[in-house]
Design a protein around this motif. Structure first.
Motif, short mmCIF file in Angstrom:
data_model
loop_
_atom_site.label_atom_id
_atom_site.label_comp_id
_atom_site.label_asym_id
_atom_site.label_seq_id
_atom_site.Cartn_x
_atom_site.Cartn_y
_atom_site.Cartn_z
N ARG A 100 9.13 -42.72 16.38
CA ARG A 100 7.68 -42.49 16.29
C ARG A 100 7.17 -42.82 14.88
O ARG A 100 6.11 -43.42 14.73
CB ARG A 100 7.35 -41.06 16.66
CG ARG A 100 5.84 -40.81 16.65
CD ARG A 100 5.44 -39.60 17.43
NE ARG A 100 5.64 -39.74 18.85
CZ ARG A 100 4.77 -40.31 19.68
NH1 ARG A 100 3.67 -40.86 19.21
NH2 ARG A 100 5.00 -40.34 20.97
N ALA A 101 7.93 -42.46 13.87
CA ALA A 101 7.52 -42.78 12.49
C ALA A 101 7.42 -44.29 12.30
O ALA A 101 6.47 -44.79 11.69
CB ALA A 101 8.51 -42.17 11.50
N GLY A 102 8.40 -45.02 12.83
CA GLY A 102 8.36 -46.47 12.73
C GLY A 102 7.19 -47.07 13.48
O GLY A 102 6.54 -48.02 13.00
N LEU A 103 6.90 -46.53 14.66
CA LEU A 103 5.75 -47.03 15.43
C LEU A 103 4.44 -46.77 14.68
O LEU A 103 3.54 -47.63 14.69
CB LEU A 103 5.71 -46.36 16.80
CG LEU A 103 6.76 -46.84 17.79
CD1 LEU A 103 6.82 -45.92 19.02
CD2 LEU A 103 6.49 -48.28 18.22
N ASN A 104 4.34 -45.64 14.03
CA ASN A 104 3.13 -45.35 13.25
C ASN A 104 2.98 -46.32 12.09
O ASN A 104 1.88 -46.79 11.80
CB ASN A 104 3.14 -43.90 12.76
CG ASN A 104 2.96 -42.91 13.89
OD1 ASN A 104 2.42 -43.23 14.94
ND2 ASN A 104 3.41 -41.69 13.68
N THR A 105 4.10 -46.65 11.44
CA THR A 105 4.07 -47.65 10.36
C THR A 105 3.64 -49.00 10.91
O THR A 105 2.83 -49.71 10.30
CB THR A 105 5.45 -47.76 9.69
OG1 THR A 105 5.80 -46.49 9.13
CG2 THR A 105 5.47 -48.83 8.61
N MET A 106 4.17 -49.36 12.08
CA MET A 106 3.79 -50.63 12.70
C MET A 106 2.29 -50.67 12.99
O MET A 106 1.61 -51.67 12.70
CB MET A 106 4.58 -50.84 13.99
CG MET A 106 6.06 -51.07 13.77
SD MET A 106 7.04 -50.87 15.27
CE MET A 106 6.33 -52.13 16.34
N GLU A 107 1.78 -49.58 13.55
CA GLU A 107 0.36 -49.53 13.90
C GLU A 107 -0.52 -49.66 12.66
O GLU A 107 -1.53 -50.35 12.66
CB GLU A 107 0.07 -48.22 14.65
CG GLU A 107 -1.23 -48.24 15.45
CD GLU A 107 -2.44 -47.83 14.63
OE1 GLU A 107 -3.55 -48.29 14.97
OE2 GLU A 107 -2.28 -47.09 13.65
N GLU A 108 -0.11 -49.00 11.59
CA GLU A 108 -0.87 -49.06 10.33
C GLU A 108 -0.90 -50.47 9.75
O GLU A 108 -1.87 -50.86 9.10
CB GLU A 108 -0.26 -48.12 9.30
CG GLU A 108 -0.42 -46.65 9.61
CD GLU A 108 0.41 -45.76 8.70
OE1 GLU A 108 1.02 -46.26 7.72
OE2 GLU A 108 0.47 -44.55 8.98
N ASN A 109 0.17 -51.24 9.95
CA ASN A 109 0.30 -52.54 9.31
C ASN A 109 -0.04 -53.72 10.21
O ASN A 109 -0.03 -54.86 9.74
CB ASN A 109 1.72 -52.69 8.76
CG ASN A 109 1.94 -51.80 7.57
OD1 ASN A 109 1.44 -52.06 6.48
ND2 ASN A 109 2.65 -50.69 7.77
N TRP A 124 3.88 -45.41 25.61
CA TRP A 124 5.15 -45.41 26.34
C TRP A 124 6.15 -44.50 25.65
O TRP A 124 6.90 -43.76 26.31
CB TRP A 124 5.71 -46.82 26.47
CG TRP A 124 5.11 -47.61 27.59
CD1 TRP A 124 4.34 -48.74 27.48
CD2 TRP A 124 5.25 -47.37 28.99
NE1 TRP A 124 3.99 -49.19 28.72
CE2 TRP A 124 4.54 -48.37 29.67
CE3 TRP A 124 5.91 -46.39 29.74
CZ2 TRP A 124 4.46 -48.42 31.07
CZ3 TRP A 124 5.83 -46.44 31.12
CH2 TRP A 124 5.13 -47.45 31.78
N GLN A 125 6.19 -44.53 24.33
CA GLN A 125 7.09 -43.65 23.59
C GLN A 125 6.75 -42.19 23.87
O GLN A 125 7.65 -41.35 24.05
CB GLN A 125 7.05 -43.94 22.08
CG GLN A 125 7.95 -43.05 21.25
CD GLN A 125 9.42 -43.20 21.56
OE1 GLN A 125 9.87 -44.25 22.01
NE2 GLN A 125 10.18 -42.15 21.34
N GLY A 126 5.48 -41.89 23.93
CA GLY A 126 5.06 -40.53 24.26
C GLY A 126 5.55 -40.11 25.63
O GLY A 126 5.98 -38.95 25.83
#
Length: 158
Positions: A100-109, A124-126
């Motif tokens: 989830r942390a990686g996905l948040n970084t992806m979304e931010e960038n 989907w991760q949720g």
């Protein structure tokens, strides 16, 4: 020793169903996030490689949990199967935190063009996390302890 007959007639099928749903959602996370490596604009998206460092073991633990619960549904009755199932659920949950942390970084960038796609991966991760949590709750209602069964660093030493 666990009273396996009670478990067999009171819930392993439900646990298996929930874990299969979690695994299906995980399949979508894997397929969609891996696709980003093959799109020129997202092939180097910050967070994706790091997220995959945790997605791979999270997937392994879900697959192993599904297999373990299938064995219990099939009537196998060893405590080591239950212990494997519990350890894998706990390990998958631990890896999910980093996914989830990686996905948040992806979304931010991500560029605005790819944010909706990444948000779908996050959804989907949720789902993967929610079904895993429901499976864990189902196991707990059967009287199985889910504490203290994590393997060191989320890996098995055979």
């Amino acid at each position: 020793m666990y009273p396996y007959y009670f478990y067999r007639v009171n819930g392993w099928e439900q646990v298996l169903s929930l874990l299969r749903q979690s695994l299906y959602a995980e399949e979508m996370v894997c397929a969609m996030s891996s696709e980003l490596f093959h799109i020129p604009e997202t092939q180097d998206l910050e967070g994706n490689r790091e997220m995959h460092d945790h997605l791979v073991p999270a997937s392994y633990h879900r697959v192993t949990a599904v297999g373990s619960s299938q064995r219990l549904v099939n009537g196998e009755q060893r405590s080591s199967i239950v212990e494997t199932l519990v350890a894998c659920i706990n390990n998958a949950e631990n890896q999910d935190t980093e996914v989830r942390a990686g996905l948040n970084t992806m979304e931010e960038n991500a560029s605005s063009e790819y944010k909706p796609f990444i948000n779908m991966i996050i959804q989907w991760q949720g789902q993967a996390e929610a079904y895993l949590s429901q499976a864990k709750e189902s196991i707990q209602t059967m009287g199985v302890s889910l504490n203290g069964n994590e393997q060191q660093n989320g890996e098995y030493n055979y």
